[in-house]
Design an enzyme around this catalytic site. Sequence first.
Site, PDB file in Angstrom:
ATOM      1  N   HIS A  29       0.815  -1.218   0.000  1.00 12.76           N
ATOM      2  CA  HIS A  29       0.000   0.000   0.000  1.00 12.76           C
ATOM      3  C   HIS A  29       0.847   1.266   0.000  1.00 12.76           C
ATOM      4  O   HIS A  29       2.062   1.251   0.269  1.00 12.76           O
ATOM      5  CB  HIS A  29      -0.956  -0.007   1.197  1.00 12.76           C
ATOM      6  CG  HIS A  29      -0.291   0.076   2.548  1.00 12.76           C
ATOM      7  ND1 HIS A  29       0.072   1.264   3.133  1.00 12.76           N
ATOM      8  CD2 HIS A  29       0.055  -0.893   3.428  1.00 12.76           C
ATOM      9  CE1 HIS A  29       0.613   1.034   4.317  1.00 12.76           C
ATOM     10  NE2 HIS A  29       0.615  -0.273   4.520  1.00 12.76           N
ATOM     11  N   CYS A  76       2.831  -4.689   6.956  1.00  6.93           N
ATOM     12  CA  CYS A  76       2.540  -4.550   5.527  1.00  6.93           C
ATOM     13  C   CYS A  76       3.701  -3.853   4.826  1.00  6.93           C
ATOM     14  O   CYS A  76       4.571  -3.257   5.462  1.00  6.93           O
ATOM     15  CB  CYS A  76       1.240  -3.776   5.318  1.00  6.93           C
ATOM     16  SG  CYS A  76      -0.239  -4.708   5.763  1.00  6.93           S
TER      17      CYS A  76
END
Length: 533
Positions: free
Chosen positions: A423, A442
Amino acid sequence: MSFVRPLYVVAALVLLPVPFCPAAWATSIASRLAEDSAVIQIGEHPLEADLIREFYSERAFKPAWDGNSRQRGEHLLDQIRAIAPTEGLRAQSYTVPEAAGADDRDLLISETLARFARDLSIGRVTPSRQVGGMGTEIRAKIDSATVLRDLAAGRDLFATLIPVQPAYAGYHRLKVALSLYEKLTEAGGWTAIADGASIKPGMEDARLPAVRKRLMMTGELAANQAQGKTLDAPLVEAIKRFQARHGIDPDGAIGKQTLAALNVSAEERLRQVAANLERWRWMPRRLDGTHIAVNLPAAHFELVRDGHIDMAMRVVVGDVSHQTPTMATTMTSVVINPTWTVPPSIATREILPKLRKDPSYLASNNMRILDAFDTDFEKAQGLGIDWSRYSKFPYRLRQKPGADNALGQVKFNLDNGDDIYLHDTPKRQYFGHIFRALSHGCVRLERPVELAKMLVPTQSDKLEEWVKDDTTRTLKLDKPLTVYLMYMTAWADEDGTVHFREDLYGHDARLKTALKRRQHPQQPQVSQEPAKR
């Protein structure tokens, strides 16, 4: 003498009692392999029976290395012991006890050859996440019976092994690096440089002659720069080259981190290279033509198409407390202006303390409590709640789309059970850091919008406009894209430059221990082929 020996062997066979005839050997081999165990103990040597059962079953349990074939079997053992160190494997792992009887030795020769082919092809250690692996399901298959059948039929060892060993350029470049550090180790390596204050460009220091000698050994400094106690321009440039190879801010100064990297021994670097060769062996026989590879220790991303790197960028990966797991997965969709449902652990550890100090924290960060206060707007924003009553955040929390969203403005969904994805991020300053293990697990991307345009080309002309309007849109990829989250702490460039990174999550340390433990097959690996009894 060469004419007498065959006659002697024939005469001996005629005179020997019946129990030692070939048929009895076959019976003995069949009896051994009939044992219902993955490991059969032959003296003090554990034998991985599943590697050879199919091979002997096909030949009615007759010996493979008797008579004139015995010398060939022994020669093949000598060959694999010579090859093993060049592949980062231990030669002593492929020895056969001299005291073994003829029938047992036949089994041991076959098992050792099959085990070497298996270790070379798919690795010696099971590729769990704890050692930086991505699981056994992505590994190639190894058909031990075919390898043994070819060798027993007289096929050349190298011709037999070429189809089963890793074909990646990265693997073979790292083998060259292994040879380099093997030579440095055999030459005695280098002497550790004494600890002390940082040395900055232009400064004098009594340790610099030792630094010069150290850098000459690994090629950063030319031989004609061996003398001098000043950190002069040529030495500064050499230090910068060393720092770039080791993921250190290339400022040309010798600080604590640079000194620590200089003092890692040649023997330890050799073990690091061998550990990363093992990780290459865990990879599939070939990667998908189009794929994404993220090297976690290097915090580096590549989009590869048809063998060419179409895009590369810096990324931010999980910190030591929130490690990004290694995995092979698929990307299925791209989300423009995603919402962020805050994980309970982050809500409790990070957001709850902030709410105790500032009750308006949720409102100022575009967050909202879900479900509990649908009709009470203020409480849904955390206002009017006594947060000091709670030791654990009691609600579900979501952040709306926007430039300040923790996921940024683009999210790339991955198919996995760990809630890991790629992301964007509003914290763009992190990409300017050399050390980028700073996320909660992440992978944050330096250029997410550009990547989205490449992956969804039919929508690329609209993406810039969509990003600005805060509307959440999910764009499906034409087909799933394979994504590898890898753990490589050593690799080599096309020009032979060898790079090292710190063992960020401790996976190298655990893998080196496991490789040392498996000098002999005390614990068999998960079988790659069903046993045929």
